[in-house]
Design an enzyme around this catalytic site. Structure first.
Site, PDB file in Angstrom:
ATOM      1  CG  ASP A   1       6.946  98.144 -27.469  1.00 55.44           C
ATOM      2  OD1 ASP A   1       8.476  97.562 -27.616  1.00 55.44           O
ATOM      3  OD2 ASP A   1       6.803  98.887 -27.422  1.00 55.44           O
ATOM      4  CB  SER A   2      12.020  94.790 -28.510  1.00 53.86           C
ATOM      5  OG  SER A   2      11.598  93.826 -27.497  1.00 53.86           O
TER       6      SER A   2
ATOM      7  CD  GLU B   1       8.783 103.087 -25.451  1.00 58.10           C
ATOM      8  OE1 GLU B   1       8.518 104.206 -26.325  1.00 58.10           O
ATOM      9  OE2 GLU B   1       8.976 101.831 -25.616  1.00 58.10           O
TER      10      GLU B   1
ATOM     11  CD  GLU C   1      15.194 101.388 -24.990  1.00 56.58           C
ATOM     12  OE1 GLU C   1      14.633 101.267 -24.480  1.00 56.58           O
ATOM     13  OE2 GLU C   1      16.001 101.197 -26.358  1.00 56.58           O
TER      14      GLU C   1
HETATM   15  O1  KIV Z   1      10.367  96.080 -25.827  1.00 59.64           O
HETATM   16  C1  KIV Z   1      12.086  96.223 -24.848  1.00 59.64           C
HETATM   17  O2  KIV Z   1      12.033  95.072 -25.751  1.00 59.64           O
HETATM   18  C2  KIV Z   1      11.521  97.429 -24.380  1.00 59.64           C
HETATM   19  C3  KIV Z   1      13.387  97.239 -23.875  1.00 59.64           C
HETATM   20  C4  KIV Z   1      14.106  97.332 -24.751  1.00 59.64           C
HETATM   21  C5  KIV Z   1      13.469  97.416 -22.479  1.00 59.64           C
HETATM   22  O3  KIV Z   1      10.846  98.068 -23.947  1.00 59.64           O
END
Ligand code: KIV
Length: 296
Positions: free
Chosen positions: A61-62, A132, A199
């Site tokens: 979701d980044s 998460e 993380e």
């Molecule tokens: O959304 C993302 O890119 C992530 C990674 C940083 C593990 O959750």
């Protein structure tokens, strides 16, 4: 074809050697061979990442930040995640494809979380989802596992909790906080998690979790002792337009590469040196091009 004649990754017209599965990630952990993981969000980069041989591709979701330009991961929707996940799925043959459950898609109720997760498998071909959070996610992880949906958990600095954490801050720095993370990891494994992303936490805490769990740990800002590492693709190649975090290592400068390609293109268009003769189509000789043009 009989129903017991399963088409596997090793047979058929689109045979792929060494298709990555959670079982093969588990084998890597057992034999202490590091797992490689990267995020990807579109067809082109996913193909490159897959063909390079990365084990796990996360449609993170980044993408809300690095693709869509939001300042957190919170706004991205189910439909937007599905759209990107489908593009990645079309590109990837070998890597394990994991899709992030966006904020709000599993926070209202466990039933809604399971229904949304199932959409990623049915509509986008995901092989697992990522959620998460710590012990509070145990019921969800159990229900997803019951529904045959493999789950990757995500502990420590969890970007969807940015407001609760008061910013993107390293977690688990006190003894009590470290013990909470270790307990959460154990509980999520017991609930059925297939792997866990660690993380933004002290290396020592990630090392302890990695040695205690049977499932693989994949670190990002969690030190070298995890079973594998993951980075955001755009950070790796300098496309994220932000000051890189301490844990990011940039392996290429795609920003400069793209910028100079674009400047070269603009220069050639303005100088009328693009397109040249070899890049142009011509009338076939036998259509008497000259005559035709004269008549027009
Ligand atoms: O959304 C993302 O890119 C992530 C990674 C940083 C593990 O959750």
């Amino acid at each position: 074809m009989s129903i017991t004649n399963f088409r596997s990754a090793d047979s058929g017209a689109h045979a792929v050697t060494g298709k990555v599965t959670f079982q093969s990630l588990q084998e890597k952990k057992q034999s202490t061979r590091p797992i490689t993981a990267l995020t990807a969000y579109d067809y082109a980069t996913s193909r490159i990442v897959d063909e390079a041989g990365v084990d796990l591709i996360l449609v993170g979701d980044s993408l809300a930040m690095v693709v869509m330009g939001y300042d957190s991961t919170l706004p991205v929707t189910m439909d937007e995640m599905l759209h990107h996940a489908r593009a990645v799925r079309r590109a990837v043959k070998r890597a394990l494809v994991v899709v992030d459950m966006p904020y709000g898609s599993y926070h209202v109720s466990v039933a809604e979380g399971v229904a949304n997760a199932a959409r990623f498998l049915k509509e986008a071909g995901a092989e697992a989802v990522k959620v998460e959070g710590g012990a509070t996610r145990c019921e969800l992880v159990e229900r997803l596992t019951d529904a045959e949906i493999p789950v990757v958990c995500h502990l420590g600095l969890t970007p969807q909790a940015v407001h609760r954490m008061g910013g993107y801050k390293v977690q688990g720095k006190t003894l009590a906080a470290a013990e909470d993370l270790i307990r959460d990891a154990r509980m999520l494994e017991a609930a059925g998690a297939s792997a866990v992303v660690l993380e933004g936490m002290p290396r020592e805490v990630a090392a302890k979790i990695t040695s205690e769990l049977h499932i693989p740990t994949i670190g990002i800002g969690a030190g070298v002792d995890c079973d594998g590492q993951i980075l955001v693709f755009h950070d790796l190649v300098n496309l994220s337009f932000s000051r890189p975090a301490k844990f990011v290592r940039q392996y290429a400068d795609a920003s400069s590469l793209f910028r100079s390609a674009i400047e070269g293109y603009m220069h050639d268009v303005e100088a009328r040196s693009f397109p040249d003769e070899s890049e142009s189509y011509h009338l076939p000789k036998d259509t008497m091009a000259a005559q035709l043009l004269r008549k027009a």
